[in-house]
Design a protein around this motif. Structure first.
Motif, PDB file in Angstrom:
ATOM      1  N   ILE A  10     -10.085  12.055 -30.545  1.00  0.00           N
ATOM      2  CA  ILE A  10     -10.499  13.456 -30.642  1.00  0.00           C
ATOM      3  C   ILE A  10     -11.269  13.646 -31.944  1.00  0.00           C
ATOM      4  CG2 ILE A  10      -9.708  15.839 -30.792  1.00  0.00           C
ATOM      5  CD1 ILE A  10      -7.286  15.049 -29.135  1.00  0.00           C
ATOM      6  N   THR A  11     -12.428  14.275 -31.856  1.00  0.00           N
ATOM      7  CA  THR A  11     -13.271  14.538 -33.021  1.00  0.00           C
ATOM      8  C   THR A  11     -13.153  16.005 -33.410  1.00  0.00           C
ATOM      9  OG1 THR A  11     -14.844  12.859 -32.252  1.00  0.00           O
ATOM     10  CG2 THR A  11     -15.590  14.351 -33.975  1.00  0.00           C
ATOM     11  N   LEU A  12     -12.853  16.244 -34.690  1.00  0.00           N
ATOM     12  CA  LEU A  12     -12.696  17.606 -35.200  1.00  0.00           C
ATOM     13  C   LEU A  12     -13.655  17.838 -36.361  1.00  0.00           C
ATOM     14  CD1 LEU A  12      -8.789  17.958 -35.339  1.00  0.00           C
ATOM     15  CD2 LEU A  12     -10.314  18.560 -33.467  1.00  0.00           C
ATOM     16  N   LYS A  13     -14.150  19.046 -36.448  1.00  0.00           N
ATOM     17  CA  LYS A  13     -14.914  19.487 -37.607  1.00  0.00           C
ATOM     18  C   LYS A  13     -14.013  20.391 -38.440  1.00  0.00           C
ATOM     19  CE  LYS A  13     -19.081  22.004 -38.982  1.00  0.00           C
ATOM     20  NZ  LYS A  13     -20.260  22.788 -38.512  1.00  0.00           N
ATOM     21  N   VAL A  14     -13.835  20.042 -39.731  1.00  0.00           N
ATOM     22  CA  VAL A  14     -12.871  20.755 -40.572  1.00  0.00           C
ATOM     23  C   VAL A  14     -13.588  21.361 -41.772  1.00  0.00           C
ATOM     24  CG1 VAL A  14     -10.974  19.268 -39.848  1.00  0.00           C
ATOM     25  CG2 VAL A  14     -12.265  18.661 -41.864  1.00  0.00           C
ATOM     26  N   ASP A  15     -13.096  22.500 -42.178  1.00  0.00           N
ATOM     27  CA  ASP A  15     -13.549  23.176 -43.396  1.00  0.00           C
ATOM     28  C   ASP A  15     -12.315  23.802 -44.019  1.00  0.00           C
ATOM     29  OD1 ASP A  15     -14.674  24.594 -45.419  1.00  0.00           O
ATOM     30  OD2 ASP A  15     -16.165  25.640 -44.197  1.00  0.00           O
ATOM     31  N   LEU A  16     -11.685  23.048 -44.906  1.00  0.00           N
ATOM     32  CA  LEU A  16     -10.412  23.505 -45.468  1.00  0.00           C
ATOM     33  C   LEU A  16     -10.608  24.683 -46.410  1.00  0.00           C
ATOM     34  CD1 LEU A  16      -8.609  20.085 -46.101  1.00  0.00           C
ATOM     35  CD2 LEU A  16      -8.417  21.636 -44.152  1.00  0.00           C
ATOM     36  N   ASP A  17     -11.777  24.802 -47.034  1.00  0.00           N
ATOM     37  CA  ASP A  17     -12.022  25.949 -47.918  1.00  0.00           C
ATOM     38  C   ASP A  17     -11.968  27.254 -47.141  1.00  0.00           C
ATOM     39  OD1 ASP A  17     -12.292  24.270 -50.089  1.00  0.00           O
ATOM     40  OD2 ASP A  17     -14.469  24.093 -49.868  1.00  0.00           O
ATOM     41  N   HIS A  18     -12.412  27.214 -45.885  1.00  0.00           N
ATOM     42  CA  HIS A  18     -12.390  28.410 -45.045  1.00  0.00           C
ATOM     43  C   HIS A  18     -11.293  28.342 -43.981  1.00  0.00           C
ATOM     44  CE1 HIS A  18     -16.508  28.362 -46.716  1.00  0.00           C
ATOM     45  NE2 HIS A  18     -16.414  29.681 -46.670  1.00  0.00           N
ATOM     46  N   GLU A  19     -10.421  27.358 -44.110  1.00  0.00           N
ATOM     47  CA  GLU A  19      -9.251  27.208 -43.241  1.00  0.00           C
ATOM     48  C   GLU A  19      -9.645  27.165 -41.759  1.00  0.00           C
ATOM     49  OE1 GLU A  19      -6.343  30.149 -44.108  1.00  0.00           O
ATOM     50  OE2 GLU A  19      -6.024  29.473 -46.172  1.00  0.00           O
ATOM     51  N   ALA A  72      -3.771  23.166 -37.375  1.00  0.00           N
ATOM     52  CA  ALA A  72      -4.731  23.015 -36.273  1.00  0.00           C
ATOM     53  C   ALA A  72      -4.345  23.948 -35.141  1.00  0.00           C
ATOM     54  CB  ALA A  72      -4.751  21.572 -35.773  1.00  0.00           C
ATOM     55  N   PRO A  73      -5.323  24.509 -34.422  1.00  0.00           N
ATOM     56  CA  PRO A  73      -5.002  25.376 -33.274  1.00  0.00           C
ATOM     57  C   PRO A  73      -4.177  24.624 -32.237  1.00  0.00           C
ATOM     58  CG  PRO A  73      -7.326  25.560 -33.873  1.00  0.00           C
ATOM     59  CD  PRO A  73      -6.775  24.422 -34.664  1.00  0.00           C
ATOM     60  N   LYS A  74      -3.232  25.335 -31.650  1.00  0.00           N
ATOM     61  CA  LYS A  74      -2.335  24.724 -30.675  1.00  0.00           C
ATOM     62  C   LYS A  74      -3.060  24.098 -29.485  1.00  0.00           C
ATOM     63  CE  LYS A  74       1.805  25.242 -32.401  1.00  0.00           C
ATOM     64  NZ  LYS A  74       2.659  24.056 -32.683  1.00  0.00           N
ATOM     65  N   PRO A  75      -4.110  24.712 -28.915  1.00  0.00           N
ATOM     66  CA  PRO A  75      -4.763  24.082 -27.754  1.00  0.00           C
ATOM     67  C   PRO A  75      -5.314  22.688 -28.044  1.00  0.00           C
ATOM     68  CG  PRO A  75      -5.417  26.380 -27.948  1.00  0.00           C
ATOM     69  CD  PRO A  75      -4.657  26.055 -29.192  1.00  0.00           C
ATOM     70  N   ILE A  76      -5.687  22.411 -29.300  1.00  0.00           N
ATOM     71  CA  ILE A  76      -6.251  21.105 -29.632  1.00  0.00           C
ATOM     72  C   ILE A  76      -5.191  20.017 -29.523  1.00  0.00           C
ATOM     73  CG2 ILE A  76      -7.255  19.734 -31.506  1.00  0.00           C
ATOM     74  CD1 ILE A  76      -8.679  22.194 -32.471  1.00  0.00           C
ATOM     75  N   GLY A 125     -15.049  17.400 -29.495  1.00  0.00           N
ATOM     76  CA  GLY A 125     -15.057  16.619 -28.259  1.00  0.00           C
ATOM     77  C   GLY A 125     -14.034  15.503 -28.322  1.00  0.00           C
ATOM     78  N   SER A 126     -13.941  14.772 -27.233  1.00  0.00           N
ATOM     79  CA  SER A 126     -12.998  13.659 -27.170  1.00  0.00           C
ATOM     80  C   SER A 126     -13.633  12.499 -26.425  1.00  0.00           C
ATOM     81  CB  SER A 126     -11.696  14.084 -26.486  1.00  0.00           C
ATOM     82  OG  SER A 126     -11.941  14.535 -25.171  1.00  0.00           O
ATOM     83  N   LEU A 127     -13.167  11.309 -26.724  1.00  0.00           N
ATOM     84  CA  LEU A 127     -13.618  10.079 -26.096  1.00  0.00           C
ATOM     85  C   LEU A 127     -12.444   9.502 -25.327  1.00  0.00           C
ATOM     86  CD1 LEU A 127     -16.117   8.179 -26.006  1.00  0.00           C
ATOM     87  CD2 LEU A 127     -15.075   6.909 -27.875  1.00  0.00           C
ATOM     88  N   THR A 128     -12.581   9.370 -24.009  1.00  0.00           N
ATOM     89  CA  THR A 128     -11.484   8.931 -23.164  1.00  0.00           C
ATOM     90  C   THR A 128     -11.973   7.855 -22.202  1.00  0.00           C
ATOM     91  OG1 THR A 128     -11.891  10.569 -21.430  1.00  0.00           O
ATOM     92  CG2 THR A 128     -10.514  11.269 -23.269  1.00  0.00           C
ATOM     93  N   THR A 129     -11.115   7.489 -21.274  1.00  0.00           N
ATOM     94  CA  THR A 129     -11.504   6.504 -20.257  1.00  0.00           C
ATOM     95  C   THR A 129     -12.658   7.010 -19.399  1.00  0.00           C
ATOM     96  OG1 THR A 129      -9.757   7.395 -18.828  1.00  0.00           O
ATOM     97  CG2 THR A 129      -9.227   5.445 -20.137  1.00  0.00           C
TER      98      THR A 129
END
Length: 1010
Positions: free
Chosen positions: A597-606, A567-571, A612-616
């Motif tokens: 934290i919600t992520l969209k992943v595509d492991l075939d394309h790495e 995963a990218p470091k900023p995330i 986005g994120s859900l917080t207080t």
């Protein structure tokens, strides 16, 4: 609210748990139950006081707060405070109103109105706006209202009423003594008054007082201190109530009907204020809380029940305002301002009708779901029906339920206990601490402080039944249980069986692979420090074992037998992942210390993209999330402060939220402040401009970043501040754009600011034309000057040649030749042929060197010194060595490289010998020195002769000697051509201590030349 002016100060910033509020979904408040937290703003965050009476959002988007110590304006990042020094009529204000002309009016305690002009960004009061002085009110300003034409009405505490027309004239109304209006209603061009009568507590009368509507509220008037009136033109109704009462008059202006509405709330509650939203409903504000009544109920029912209740224990709310994005702002008397963020979250225990909030949830084949509650109860929900199963010894935020091998077995572990739950027969308790656990057919494996421990079932000496207790291990194993330590000295925080014999372990430094048969656990990447791994899951809903996700402290990656995707470091920066949840092959939810934290992943394309994120800030009870569970279309989220539920589609739609366009507050150009309405900002290149903007975003400020660019198609540049500073812009036309960007990449529409950078005066058309003309003149003048210089140089060369010839003649003058030949004759007559031969040899060498130097402008110092030595030695022979000479050369000088004009000092050496030393009765001394002084060469000729005055007496002459004059002329020419007026000569007479002449000193100073 003049009757409640006591200030209670609690200087703190906190998150307040609340019970029920209207659901706020995508900017629209819907009646219903809400769980979440209130953000609290106090003096510590910038408010002028914690006693806040009123809240208003203006047409631009700013939030205004009226307090007892000034007015504050909030832009989403900071508060700007205004007081009497800024133009307010009084620091204590009870109401704020915006008229149709963009003026913000303030209802002051001292009865003097003032307003803030949004366009001019300036306050006006009776001292700088003459027509405000005509207003006559009694007491504080009780109410402010506007009619359809835009006229403003101000009602005083003791009955004074002033009308400010839309053309800014003032009309003051007077009333009979027995009439004391406490509220006004403006509808259809008619003014109606809410006034007090002993028999008619809340009648409405027309402006001519000739028509009274005598409905009587049964409650005694003596219990109430004041009243409240609200017009809602969009709905065609007026609401009137007694502060401290329980009844509300509902006046249907369209149908001229008026009824009494009884708002349903306990007898112990008394109203403080009313607040309304034209599309949603009415908030009834009372001590310790707020109740919301939708318009559908108010308009159709006589006794109106609330659809949501917000409990505020120990707090006194004073006003409620719903902003343009659906956030609810609550002002309080003594506790600052409370903000309920947008949220589509529901408390899970209320939604499922559970007695307490869950701390863990797992699916079950027969019972559908198992819920472990904070009160230690274990509940099931077969076919949507709640069923209490049993009560456990303990349940904390760190408790975890693990499915056993047998469908009827469930394990529960936390920092206090390890229990096995037989859903049909009760609980077996093992006293221990476990950080992770998994059950296998041979027994169960625990992660603990000493490493990894396995307890095989076949080594139990006797079965454990009921709630029998086994002492904490490692310790006294009185029940005969034997432990089997797997060879691994690191605590395991997560486990994932991948085959019958193999288990993945997440530990402090990464992932290890363990074998049950061999008891060996080996780190998979011993050379690479990954970080603490808290969660291991298979990728996808079907549990495909091609990929495994690993998450932990600032680490998240997926790996297979062939590849690894990070995963990218900023995330994941500053993020501790406690749990992972996959939804299909494209969605991944992270339960973290920073919310969900919600992520969209595509492991075939790495690829791993942040959604986005859900917080207080969106209503999550706490950012400390332990687990996320998917139940069909819902997401159940367990936090440290409670569990909530959210619709997955709604959660994903939050990615489409666009932040508002930034607002330009002012333009700072150098030391000048320009209004934001400036059509085109004109500036010069050497000026610095600061564009001060306001985000007007009232969500989580940590999610917002500013960006700007200089042209419509240019690249965006991030900024750490809302104040955009532009320095050294090149001349030209710019359309500067500023926008805000959320952490999910959604950007606001840009704010465009046209800027024209003037070119410097020398790049203007007239300057260029003038410059061309000047260059032409300069070119012509330069040619003429060059020709003049060339002619002057030719003349100087001729003069220099003449001077050099004159010097040659001066050196070889007949007197010198005669003296030289006489000396040679004297040596011959005295048969001193050796001296005659030596003299003749030096004379010939001197003559040759003088002839060689005469046609050169510069010669080496070495060559000139040799010429001087020949001459001085000839003169010494002639005078029978009656003087001695010394030549001193600075060590920093290189005689072979240093260049000086030829025959420059010979004349002054000759004068020193002939006129100074030859008449001297004693032994004479001639000193020559050559010294480097910075970038100059200092040449000194010094003798101890009789001096210039005595020499003039012995040999009187008219004017200066011809040889000296030739030397001075030559030096003048050199200053004009070679030395640029830097060469000089200075003569000085020397005297002894008794004032007698002791010689002469000549100092030449010429630039060094190599």
């Amino acid at each position: 609210m003049p009757c409640l002016r006591t200030t209670y100060r609690q200087p703190a910033f906190s998150l307040l748990s609340v019970g029920r509020l209207p659901i706020i979904l995508l900017g629209i408040i819907l009646p219903g139950s809400l769980f979440g937290q209130l953000l609290e703003f106090t003096v510590n965050n910038g408010l002028p006081s914690n006693t806040v009476y009123y809240i208003l959002q203006d047409q631009i988007g700013y939030i205004w707060f009226a307090t007892d110590d000034g007015v504050a304006r909030y832009d989403g990042q900071s508060f700007e405070i205004f007081t009497k020094q800024d133009g307010l009529a009084d620091n204590e204000n009870f109401q704020i109103l915006e008229d149709k002309y963009g003026r913000i009016w303030f209802g002051a305690f001292n009865g003097d109105p003032s307003y803030y002009d949004l366009q001019e960004q300036k306050f006006y009061n009776k001292f700088n706006q003459p027509w405000l002085r005509e207003i006559e009110l009694n007491g504080y300003i009780r109410q402010m209202a506007t009619d359809e034409k835009g006229d403003l009405y101000l009602l005083g505490q003791l009955g004074g009423l002033a009308q400010i027309t839309h053309y800014d004239s003032v009309i003051n109304y007077s009333f009979p003594r027995e009439i004391k209006p406490e509220g006004i209603s403006l509808y259809g061009g008619e003014i109606r008054f809410l006034y007090i009568d002993r028999e008619l507590p809340i009648p409405l009368a027309s402006n001519d007082l000739g028509k009274v509507y005598p409905e009587i509220i049964s409650e005694p008037r003596s219990n109430f201190s004041t009243s409240k009136t609200m017009d809602l033109p969009s709905r065609g109704v007026t609401l009137a109530s007694l502060i401290g009462g329980r009844m509300v008059r509902y006046w249907d202006q369209k149908n001229s009907e008026h009824t009494l509405k009884k708002f349903d709330f306990p007898d112990s509650i008394r109203m403080i204020n009313l607040a309304e939203h034209p599309d949603l409903g009415v908030w009834l504000i009372h001590f310790d809380g707020i109740r919301f009544y939708p318009w559908s109920s108010i308009e159709s029912q006589h006794q109106v029940a609330p659809t949501s209740i917000t409990a505020l224990p120990g707090k006194t709310p004073s006003h409620v305002m719903c902003d343009s994005d659906g956030r609810l702002w609550i002002s309080t008397l003594g506790d600052g301002v409370l903000l309920k963020p947008n949220s589509s979250l529901s408390p899970l225990h209320e939604q499922l009708n559970l007695p307490d909030s869950p701390v863990d949830i797992i699916p079950n084949d027969s019972l559908e779901w198992l819920f472990l509650l904070k009160n230690k109860q274990l509940w099931a929900r077969p076919q949507g029906v709640n069923q209490l199963l049993l009560e456990l010894p303990s349940a904390t935020y760190y408790s975890r339920l693990i499915r056993g091998i047998a469908p009827s077995h469930v394990w529960n572990y936390n920092r206090q206990d390890l229990t096995r739950i037989d859903l049909g027969n009760g609980v077996s308790r093992f006293g221990s601490y476990a950080s992770s656990m998994v059950e296998i057919p041979e027994g169960f494996i625990l992660g603990h402080s000493g490493g990894v421990l396995m307890l095989p079932y076949d080594e139990f000496s006797s079965p454990i039944k009921g709630s029998q207790y086994v002492p904490t291990w490692p310790g006294d194993y009185r029940r005969g249980i034997k432990k089997k330590n797997l060879v691994f000295n690191n605590r395991a925080y997560s486990m994932l069986p991948i085959t019958v014999d193999s288990i993945l372990f997440g530990y402090q430094k990464g992932i290890a692979l363990g074998s049950i048969n061999t008891g060996q656990i080996v780190p998979m990447n011993p050379e690479q420090f990954m970080g603490k791994i808290n969660s291991l899951i298979f990728h996808g809903d079907a549990g495909s074992q091609d990929w495994v996700w690993a998450g932990g402290d600032e680490v998240l990656f997926a790996f297979s037998q062939k590849d690894t995707v990070w995963a990218p470091k900023p995330i994941i920066r500053n993020t501790k992942i406690s749990h992972l949840l996959c939804a299909g092959d494209s969605l991944l939810w992270l339960s973290t210390n920073r919310g969900v934290i919600t992520l969209k992943v595509d492991l075939d394309h790495e690829s791993i993209d942040y959604l986005g994120s859900l917080t207080t800030a969106q209503g999550l009870p706490s950012n400390d999330v332990s687990k996320t569970i998917r139940n069909e279309k819902e997401l159940w989220i367990i936090t440290k402060s409670g569990a909530v539920s959210i619709d997955i589609e709604t959660l994903l739609q939050q990615k489409n939220f666009i932040p508002p366009t930034p607002h330009l507050e002012e333009i700072q150009l150098g030391d000048s402040i320009l209004p934001p309405s400036t059509p085109v900002l004109e500036m010069s290149r050497d000026q610095t401009v600061v564009l001060k903007t306001a985000p007007l975003f009232f969500g989580d400020p940590g999610k917002l970043q500013f960006e700007f660019r200089l042209s419509q198609n240019g690249p965006w540049t991030p900024s750490n501040t809302a104040d955009i500073q532009l320095v050294s812009l090149a001349p030209g036309e710019y359309n500067v754009e500023i926008r805000t960007v959320l952490d999910n990449g959604n950007a606001s529409l840009p704010l465009a600011i046209p800027i024209r950078v003037r070119p410097p005066w020398w790049l203007t058309v007239w300057a260029i034309v003038g410059l061309i003309f000047l260059l032409a003149l300069t070119f012509v003048g330069a040619i003429r000057w060059r020709n003049a210089i060339t002619r002057q140089r030719a003349q100087n060369e001729i003069r220099l040649a003449q001077m050099e010839l004159s010097v040659l003649k001066a050196q070889m003058n007949p007197h010198f030749i005669f003296n030289a030949l006489s000396s040679i004759q004297r040596f011959v007559l005295s048969n001193d042929t050796k001296q005659a031969n030596e003299y003749l040899t030096k004379y010939s060498r001197l003559t040759r060197m003088v002839l060689n130097h005469s046609d050169k402008t510069l010669v080496s110092l070495e060559s000139e010194l040799q010429c001087l030595r020949y001459y001085i030695e000839l003169e010494a022979l002639r005078l029978s060595h009656r003087f001695t000479y010394y030549i001193e050369i600075d060590d920093e000088l290189d005689p072979a490289m240093q260049q000086i004009p030829p025959l420059l000092i010979q004349t002054f050496v000759e004068n020193a010998i002939w006129h100074g030393l030859s008449p001297l009765p004693g032994q004479g001394v001639l000193e020559l020195s050559f010294e480097k002084q910075g970038n100059m060469l200092a040449i000194t000729v010094r003798d101890n002769g009789i001096g210039r005055k005595a020499a003039h007496v012995r040999n009187p002459r008219k004017g200066q000697s011809k040889g000296s004059q030739i030397t001075l002329d030559k030096l003048s020419i050199l200053n004009e051509t070679l030395y640029h007026q830097q060469a000089s000569i200075r003569l000085r007479d020397l005297y002894d201590d008794e004032g007698r002449s002791s010689g002469t000193e000549v100092i030449f100073s010429i630039p060094l030349a190599m």
